[in-house]
Design a protein around this motif. Structure first.
Motif, PDB file in Angstrom:
ATOM      1  N   ASN A 132      86.583 -16.186 -26.110  1.00  0.00           N
ATOM      2  CA  ASN A 132      85.673 -17.393 -25.654  1.00  0.00           C
ATOM      3  C   ASN A 132      84.542 -17.065 -26.011  1.00  0.00           C
ATOM      4  O   ASN A 132      83.979 -16.061 -25.975  1.00  0.00           O
ATOM      5  N   THR A 133      83.954 -18.423 -26.258  1.00  0.00           N
ATOM      6  CA  THR A 133      82.207 -18.562 -26.153  1.00  0.00           C
ATOM      7  C   THR A 133      81.982 -19.169 -24.967  1.00  0.00           C
ATOM      8  O   THR A 133      82.357 -20.388 -24.479  1.00  0.00           O
ATOM      9  N   LEU A 134      81.164 -18.758 -24.514  1.00  0.00           N
ATOM     10  CA  LEU A 134      79.983 -19.095 -23.180  1.00  0.00           C
ATOM     11  C   LEU A 134      78.860 -19.864 -23.549  1.00  0.00           C
ATOM     12  O   LEU A 134      77.850 -18.564 -24.479  1.00  0.00           O
ATOM     13  N   SER A 135      78.427 -20.931 -22.957  1.00  0.00           N
ATOM     14  CA  SER A 135      76.740 -21.471 -23.447  1.00  0.00           C
ATOM     15  C   SER A 135      75.616 -21.358 -22.057  1.00  0.00           C
ATOM     16  O   SER A 135      76.247 -20.774 -21.422  1.00  0.00           O
ATOM     17  N   GLY A 179      86.661  -6.793 -11.390  1.00  0.00           N
ATOM     18  CA  GLY A 179      87.431  -7.762 -12.613  1.00  0.00           C
ATOM     19  C   GLY A 179      87.345  -9.038 -12.500  1.00  0.00           C
ATOM     20  O   GLY A 179      87.632  -9.641 -13.456  1.00  0.00           O
ATOM     21  N   THR A 180      86.510  -9.823 -11.604  1.00  0.00           N
ATOM     22  CA  THR A 180      86.752 -11.833 -11.340  1.00  0.00           C
ATOM     23  C   THR A 180      85.803 -12.139 -11.875  1.00  0.00           C
ATOM     24  O   THR A 180      85.345 -12.697 -12.281  1.00  0.00           O
ATOM     25  N   GLN A 181      84.913 -10.925 -11.706  1.00  0.00           N
ATOM     26  CA  GLN A 181      83.138 -11.787 -11.985  1.00  0.00           C
ATOM     27  C   GLN A 181      81.800 -11.597 -12.818  1.00  0.00           C
ATOM     28  O   GLN A 181      81.823 -10.019 -12.991  1.00  0.00           O
ATOM     29  N   LEU A 182      81.622 -12.263 -13.418  1.00  0.00           N
ATOM     30  CA  LEU A 182      80.395 -11.852 -14.391  1.00  0.00           C
ATOM     31  C   LEU A 182      79.394 -12.050 -14.001  1.00  0.00           C
ATOM     32  O   LEU A 182      78.960 -13.178 -13.687  1.00  0.00           O
ATOM     33  N   ILE A 183      78.576 -11.090 -14.288  1.00  0.00           N
ATOM     34  CA  ILE A 183      77.100 -11.724 -13.949  1.00  0.00           C
ATOM     35  C   ILE A 183      75.687 -11.129 -15.085  1.00  0.00           C
ATOM     36  O   ILE A 183      76.047 -10.308 -15.864  1.00  0.00           O
ATOM     37  N   SER A 184      75.231 -12.660 -15.063  1.00  0.00           N
ATOM     38  CA  SER A 184      74.266 -12.361 -16.375  1.00  0.00           C
ATOM     39  C   SER A 184      73.003 -13.016 -15.912  1.00  0.00           C
ATOM     40  O   SER A 184      72.524 -14.184 -15.966  1.00  0.00           O
ATOM     41  N   PRO A 185      72.266 -12.611 -16.295  1.00  0.00           N
ATOM     42  CA  PRO A 185      70.500 -12.624 -15.901  1.00  0.00           C
ATOM     43  C   PRO A 185      70.324 -12.902 -17.242  1.00  0.00           C
ATOM     44  O   PRO A 185      70.517 -12.739 -18.072  1.00  0.00           O
ATOM     45  N   ASN A 186      69.041 -14.576 -16.720  1.00  0.00           N
ATOM     46  CA  ASN A 186      68.753 -14.497 -18.096  1.00  0.00           C
ATOM     47  C   ASN A 186      66.188 -14.670 -18.515  1.00  0.00           C
ATOM     48  O   ASN A 186      66.109 -14.007 -16.954  1.00  0.00           O
ATOM     49  N   SER A 187      66.148 -15.458 -19.377  1.00  0.00           N
ATOM     50  CA  SER A 187      65.194 -14.590 -19.747  1.00  0.00           C
ATOM     51  C   SER A 187      64.292 -15.976 -18.630  1.00  0.00           C
ATOM     52  O   SER A 187      63.078 -15.065 -18.493  1.00  0.00           O
ATOM     53  N   ASP A 188      64.923 -16.780 -17.773  1.00  0.00           N
ATOM     54  CA  ASP A 188      63.898 -17.294 -16.594  1.00  0.00           C
ATOM     55  C   ASP A 188      63.910 -17.127 -15.597  1.00  0.00           C
ATOM     56  O   ASP A 188      63.811 -18.072 -15.186  1.00  0.00           O
ATOM     57  N   GLN A 222      66.817 -16.872 -13.792  1.00  0.00           N
ATOM     58  CA  GLN A 222      67.873 -16.874 -13.372  1.00  0.00           C
ATOM     59  C   GLN A 222      69.095 -15.717 -13.198  1.00  0.00           C
ATOM     60  O   GLN A 222      68.587 -15.492 -14.465  1.00  0.00           O
ATOM     61  N   ILE A 223      70.194 -16.074 -12.072  1.00  0.00           N
ATOM     62  CA  ILE A 223      71.008 -14.837 -12.521  1.00  0.00           C
ATOM     63  C   ILE A 223      72.337 -15.982 -12.623  1.00  0.00           C
ATOM     64  O   ILE A 223      72.636 -16.682 -11.473  1.00  0.00           O
ATOM     65  N   VAL A 224      73.118 -15.825 -13.369  1.00  0.00           N
ATOM     66  CA  VAL A 224      74.417 -16.594 -13.515  1.00  0.00           C
ATOM     67  C   VAL A 224      75.938 -15.705 -13.166  1.00  0.00           C
ATOM     68  O   VAL A 224      76.097 -14.844 -13.525  1.00  0.00           O
ATOM     69  N   LEU A 225      76.090 -16.730 -11.878  1.00  0.00           N
ATOM     70  CA  LEU A 225      77.844 -15.596 -11.631  1.00  0.00           C
ATOM     71  C   LEU A 225      78.657 -16.680 -12.350  1.00  0.00           C
ATOM     72  O   LEU A 225      78.532 -17.296 -12.151  1.00  0.00           O
ATOM     73  N   TRP A 226      79.519 -15.567 -12.789  1.00  0.00           N
ATOM     74  CA  TRP A 226      81.061 -16.745 -14.378  1.00  0.00           C
ATOM     75  C   TRP A 226      81.752 -16.380 -13.293  1.00  0.00           C
ATOM     76  O   TRP A 226      82.415 -14.910 -13.259  1.00  0.00           O
ATOM     77  N   ASP A 227      82.950 -17.031 -13.840  1.00  0.00           N
ATOM     78  CA  ASP A 227      84.517 -16.584 -12.832  1.00  0.00           C
ATOM     79  C   ASP A 227      85.418 -16.187 -14.387  1.00  0.00           C
ATOM     80  O   ASP A 227      85.440 -17.131 -14.603  1.00  0.00           O
ATOM     81  N   ILE A 228      85.340 -15.340 -14.373  1.00  0.00           N
ATOM     82  CA  ILE A 228      86.134 -14.868 -15.501  1.00  0.00           C
ATOM     83  C   ILE A 228      87.730 -15.425 -15.901  1.00  0.00           C
ATOM     84  O   ILE A 228      87.601 -15.424 -16.362  1.00  0.00           O
ATOM     85  N   ALA A 229      88.137 -15.951 -14.760  1.00  0.00           N
ATOM     86  CA  ALA A 229      89.248 -16.301 -15.026  1.00  0.00           C
ATOM     87  C   ALA A 229      89.553 -17.676 -15.532  1.00  0.00           C
ATOM     88  O   ALA A 229      90.341 -18.143 -16.393  1.00  0.00           O
ATOM     89  N   THR A 230      88.460 -18.907 -15.532  1.00  0.00           N
ATOM     90  CA  THR A 230      88.148 -19.387 -15.511  1.00  0.00           C
ATOM     91  C   THR A 230      87.137 -19.931 -16.821  1.00  0.00           C
ATOM     92  O   THR A 230      86.824 -20.394 -17.735  1.00  0.00           O
ATOM     93  N   LEU A 231      86.264 -18.798 -16.916  1.00  0.00           N
ATOM     94  CA  LEU A 231      85.165 -18.590 -17.647  1.00  0.00           C
ATOM     95  C   LEU A 231      84.387 -20.306 -17.424  1.00  0.00           C
ATOM     96  O   LEU A 231      82.978 -20.222 -18.072  1.00  0.00           O
ATOM     97  N   MET A 232      83.890 -20.400 -16.184  1.00  0.00           N
ATOM     98  CA  MET A 232      83.011 -21.459 -15.741  1.00  0.00           C
ATOM     99  C   MET A 232      82.079 -20.630 -14.326  1.00  0.00           C
ATOM    100  O   MET A 232      82.099 -19.722 -13.732  1.00  0.00           O
ATOM    101  N   GLN A 249      78.873 -11.830   0.429  1.00  0.00           N
ATOM    102  CA  GLN A 249      79.420 -12.554   1.431  1.00  0.00           C
ATOM    103  C   GLN A 249      80.795 -13.329   1.033  1.00  0.00           C
ATOM    104  O   GLN A 249      80.761 -14.473  -0.062  1.00  0.00           O
ATOM    105  N   ARG A 250      81.747 -13.372   0.873  1.00  0.00           N
ATOM    106  CA  ARG A 250      83.034 -14.881   0.595  1.00  0.00           C
ATOM    107  C   ARG A 250      82.754 -14.871  -0.954  1.00  0.00           C
ATOM    108  O   ARG A 250      82.941 -15.818  -1.381  1.00  0.00           O
ATOM    109  N   ASP A 251      83.229 -13.772  -1.544  1.00  0.00           N
ATOM    110  CA  ASP A 251      83.105 -13.525  -3.386  1.00  0.00           C
ATOM    111  C   ASP A 251      81.956 -14.311  -3.775  1.00  0.00           C
ATOM    112  O   ASP A 251      81.630 -14.695  -5.051  1.00  0.00           O
TER     113      ASP A 251
END
Length: 648
Positions: A431-434, A449-458, A460-470, A509-511
């Motif tokens: 998969n590819t995530l934008s 293994g349920t969440q992917l965490i990606s910080p950005n140059s702006d 912000q920190i984005v949390l992704w649900d690995i099951a849906t990649l959203m 807290q609550r995922d």
């Protein structure tokens, strides 16, 4: 037809039977011997003609090439000195022999033997782009020619497809059909006078040559652009993006070029003299290395690393210690030994990740490719190549790597604004995530293994649900770039380190994470961070932070995450580049000073110093903490093994 020698003649074409120009009366035979038949090309300093030698051996005229250099372009002494050098050059089988050097009122003339066959400009117009193997063969054949030319302190100054003649394709069955380097009329002997004349062909002349400051590296630049023209079929004018300030030739390839060969070509055409190859000897070495990685030349590779790492160059060229920095004292016998040294040309590595379940590790960096390696043997298993016009890989530098706890899924973040999910077992893209155009700077996967965490140059920190990649949530509390994410072993806490001078602690807290504490670093940027639980039965955590002031600090956190005053672990004289923590509680600190230090986190003792040839740029431990993988600025990967009998 017979062509008039007079550059000001209004009607230079004459019948072959004429002895004098019918328009201006100029004799049509140069020195009573050479008759000009047709104009091959002209520029601001002269003209090139196809001619015939009327007094050639054998009784019948033979073809030759005459370069007319307009009067006063060269001083008399300089002209004859350079002619003598060209006569010596003509002893090489791939350079036309100089037959005569003539000077009269109409200019200075260099008469050379004629090289039969089509030039490369004609060939590419007729047949289109060349295959990589054919371009490599051409370059391999021409590099020794320019080594020979430069050995006489001569710069050609006009290398381009039109000045390379190849009778037929280069094949092993016809070794005699070697490319001929022609048209030395613009050549300059730099020992006599500096090559300050502005000369050369538009599109192929190096920037310094266009300003009248040609060097041997200028010929390297022109030869490199010739290769790019042959590979793409496109003139160099269209291969450079002014908006991006870089060459984009690989975007025009119908088939990707082997990465090691592409690196050689890229360094040949670097616009900066400081980063370009200095000599054809360096090109020859890297070209040979690109064909056979077993022929490793550390001196050349280190020189290239020095050129591309200015800060590192300054550190290593100065042996003066900083009196404010205390020397590191190792308190234990050396228990780590280098097991392997991998020297494949992989570019500057930015990230290393080790699979928690399988005996493989991944590396990636500036060349945009991701490589999988077999950890026990150090063998390259697979390469996810950089995407050109087509392909599934990243199109820019890879900034981070992280394996899923299952040991198979691999995540990569890139400056192209995407995160990719790979199957390291099947070696395919999943998969590819934008990331909406922002540069992802790091990656982390929660222990479950349920969440992917990606910080950005702006910031912000984005949390992704690995099951849906959203994306689940975006955290926006940092004001500047977030450089690192650190997760606790239990996964209920993570830390984020930022250029804004803070480290933020987040509780799940609550995922979903909630900001629990902000640690102010008093104006120091946080470039890396780690979280460590000393013992499972202790309630507190340890936070390790590397700052922009080259310091490593440790904070003991109580149950409410209140930090104790920081303990200064290590102060480096050079920028700190990477941190890694082993499962056994040992901290690895990499910096630009060629040394990686290992520390016992609980006591603060330094237990090892591992020397590298150049600065350390990325590090990672194996899951059991007994193997350490490091990458240094000379593009070398080192695998270190801890002595199992060691007690520290």
């Amino acid at each position: 037809m017979a062509y008039c020698l007079n550059p000001g003649c209004p009607q230079p074409q004459n019948p072959l039977t004429a002895n004098f120009c019918q328009a201006c009366g100029t004799p049509l035979a140069l020195a009573g011997r050479y008759r000009l038949k047709s104009l091959l090309g002209k520029g601001g300093f002269g003209r090139t003609f196809l001619a015939e030698d009327l007094l050639a051996d054998g009784g019948s005229p033979s073809r030759c090439v005459i370069k007319q250099i307009y009067s006063d372009s060269l001083a008399e002494e300089g002209f004859h000195s350079e002619a003598e050098r060209l006569r010596q050059l003509g002893e090489h089988p791939q350079i036309p022999r100089l037959l005569a050097a003539i000077e009269n009122d109409l200019g200075q003339f260099l008469v050379q033997e004629f090289a039969p066959g089509e030039n490369l400009e004609q060939q590419i117009e007729a047949d289109g782009p060349w295959a990589e193997s054919k371009v490599r063969s051409l370059l391999t054949s021409l590099v020794p020619v320019l080594q020979y030319v430069h050995g006489f302190d001569i710069i050609h100054r006009d290398i381009k497809p039109a000045n390379i003649v190849l009778k037929s394709s280069l094949t092993s069955s016809e070794p005699q059909n070697l490319p001929m380097l022609v048209d030395f009329g613009a050549a300059k002997w730099v020992r006599l006078t500096p090559a300050k004349t502005v000369i050369g062909s538009a599109g192929y002349a190096a920037p310094e040559q266009s300003m009248g400051q040609a060097t041997f590296a200028s010929d390297i630049y022109s030869l490199g652009l010739t290769c790019l023209h042959l590979l793409t079929g496109i003139h160099p004018f269209s291969l450079y993006s002014a908006a991006e300030d870089r060459w984009v030739w690989q975007d025009y390839l119908t088939q990707p070029v082997e990465p090691r060969f592409a690196q050689v070509l890229d360094q040949m055409v670097v616009r900066s003299l400081q980063q370009r190859y200095e000599s054809m000897d360096q090109v020859a070495l890297d070209l040979q290395f690109s064909q056979n990685p077993l022929i490793y030349a550390p001196k050349k590779l280190l020189a290239r690393a020095k050129e591309t790492m200015p800060a590192l160059k300054n550190v290593l060229q100065s042996d003066r210690p900083d009196s404010s920095i205390r020397p590191v004292v190792v308190t234990a016998p050396q228990s780590w030994q280098r097991r392997q040294r991998l020297t494949q040309p992989v570019g500057l590595i930015r990230a290393i990740a080790v699979s928690p379940q399988r005996p493989i590790f991944a590396t990636a960096g500036t060349d945009g490719a991701i490589r999988l390696w077999h950890l026990p043997s150090g063998q390259l298993v697979h390469t996810f190549h950089r995407r050109r016009l087509i392909g599934e890989g990243h199109s820019a530098e890879v900034t981070a790597l992280q394996f899923h706890p299952d040991g198979r899924a691999l995540y990569s973040a890139s400056a192209d604004g995407t995160i990719k999910e790979w199957d390291s077992g099947e070696c395919c893209l999943l998969n590819t995530l934008s990331t909406a155009g922002w540069l992802p700077t790091a990656l982390a996967v929660t222990p479950d293994g349920t969440q992917l965490i990606s910080p950005n140059s702006d910031g912000q920190i984005v949390l992704w649900d690995i099951a849906t990649l959203m994306p689940i949530v975006r955290l926006s509390q940092h004001q500047q770039r977030v450089n690192a994410i650190a997760l606790s072993a239990q996964g209920n806490l993570f830390a984020s380190a930022s250029d804004d001078g803070t480290v933020k602690l987040w509780r799940y807290q609550r995922d979903r994470p909630q900001l629990a504490k902000t640690i102010d670093l008093s104006g120091k940027g946080a470039i890396a961070a780690l979280l460590h639980t000393p013992h499972q039965n202790r309630p507190y955590q340890q936070l390790v932070v590397a700052t922009s002031t080259n310091e490593v600090q440790r904070y003991d956190l109580d149950a409410q995450l209140n930090p104790a005053p920081p303990a200064s672990f290590y102060q480096s004289a050079s920028p700190i580049t990477a941190l890694a923590l082993s499962s056994t509680g040992y901290l690895a600190v990499g910096s630009e000073d060629r040394t990686l230090t290992l520390w016992r986190l609980e006591t603060g003792d330094c237990v090892a110093k591992l020397a590298h040839d150049w600065g350390v740029v990325a590090i990672a431990f194996s899951p059991d903490g007994q193997t350490l993988i490091t990458a240094s600025a000379d593009e070398v990967i080192s695998i270190w093994q801890r002595d199992p009998a060691a007690h520290v």
